[in-house]
Design a protein around this motif. Sequence first.
Motif, short mmCIF file in Angstrom:
data_model
loop_
_atom_site.label_atom_id
_atom_site.label_comp_id
_atom_site.label_asym_id
_atom_site.label_seq_id
_atom_site.Cartn_x
_atom_site.Cartn_y
_atom_site.Cartn_z
N MET A 204 0.85 -1.17 0.00
CA MET A 204 0.00 0.00 0.00
C MET A 204 0.90 1.24 0.00
O MET A 204 1.87 1.33 0.72
CB MET A 204 -0.89 -0.03 1.23
CG MET A 204 -1.74 1.20 1.37
SD MET A 204 -2.78 1.13 2.84
CE MET A 204 -4.30 0.71 2.06
N THR A 205 0.52 2.22 -0.78
CA THR A 205 1.28 3.47 -0.86
C THR A 205 0.50 4.56 -0.15
O THR A 205 -0.68 4.75 -0.40
CB THR A 205 1.50 3.87 -2.33
OG1 THR A 205 2.16 2.79 -3.00
CG2 THR A 205 2.32 5.11 -2.43
N HIS A 206 1.20 5.27 0.73
CA HIS A 206 0.58 6.37 1.47
C HIS A 206 1.14 7.69 0.98
O HIS A 206 2.32 7.79 0.66
CB HIS A 206 0.86 6.24 2.97
CG HIS A 206 0.30 5.00 3.58
ND1 HIS A 206 -1.02 4.85 3.88
CD2 HIS A 206 0.89 3.83 3.91
CE1 HIS A 206 -1.23 3.66 4.40
NE2 HIS A 206 -0.07 3.01 4.42
N ALA A 207 0.29 8.69 0.95
CA ALA A 207 0.73 10.04 0.59
C ALA A 207 1.27 10.73 1.84
O ALA A 207 0.80 10.47 2.95
CB ALA A 207 -0.45 10.84 0.03
N PRO A 208 2.26 11.57 1.68
CA PRO A 208 2.77 12.30 2.85
C PRO A 208 1.71 13.24 3.41
O PRO A 208 0.85 13.73 2.70
CB PRO A 208 3.96 13.10 2.31
CG PRO A 208 3.96 12.93 0.84
CD PRO A 208 2.95 11.91 0.45
N THR A 209 1.79 13.44 4.70
CA THR A 209 0.89 14.37 5.37
C THR A 209 1.25 15.79 4.96
O THR A 209 2.44 16.15 4.93
CB THR A 209 1.02 14.23 6.89
OG1 THR A 209 0.75 12.88 7.24
CG2 THR A 209 0.07 15.15 7.63
#
Length: 155
Positions: free
Chosen positions: A1-6
């Motif tokens: 899973m790829t998360h976007a930076p906050t």
Amino acid sequence: MTHAPTVPTLEPAFDVVVDLGPPADHGRTRAGHRRIIPIVGGAVSGGLDAEILAGGADWQLVRDDGAIEVDGRYSARTPEGELLYLQVRGIRTGPVDVLAALLAGDDVAPDRYYFRTVITIETDAAALAHFEHAVFVASCIRDADAVRYSAYRVT
């Protein structure tokens, strides 16, 4: 899973007034045009209350385009006697005539120039350790004998 930076936001953290002594102009060194401005006192207020101690300085480089690279380092003491070390790095730039007026100590509206810094803090005080775990940015104003800024914690 790829998360976007906050996406960071800014939270008001504290306000600072740094009292300055007369600059020592070292002229053109191998690093550039060097100026050292002594820090003779001041105050931190808002989310952090402390007295800025004499003995720090701003080791500036004045670039050929007139912009100034700021490298300020100074200590502050809280009313409880806790010490903090602040390092402030950034840039002050703007139109040539505005920069010349600031160097001459003239009163210049802060919207006529760009003066932004990053602040890091060190301390041995457990109650203030959270200041070591954050990045702070500031919008600054240059007065004739002081620098004022509002610092914001980057979330």
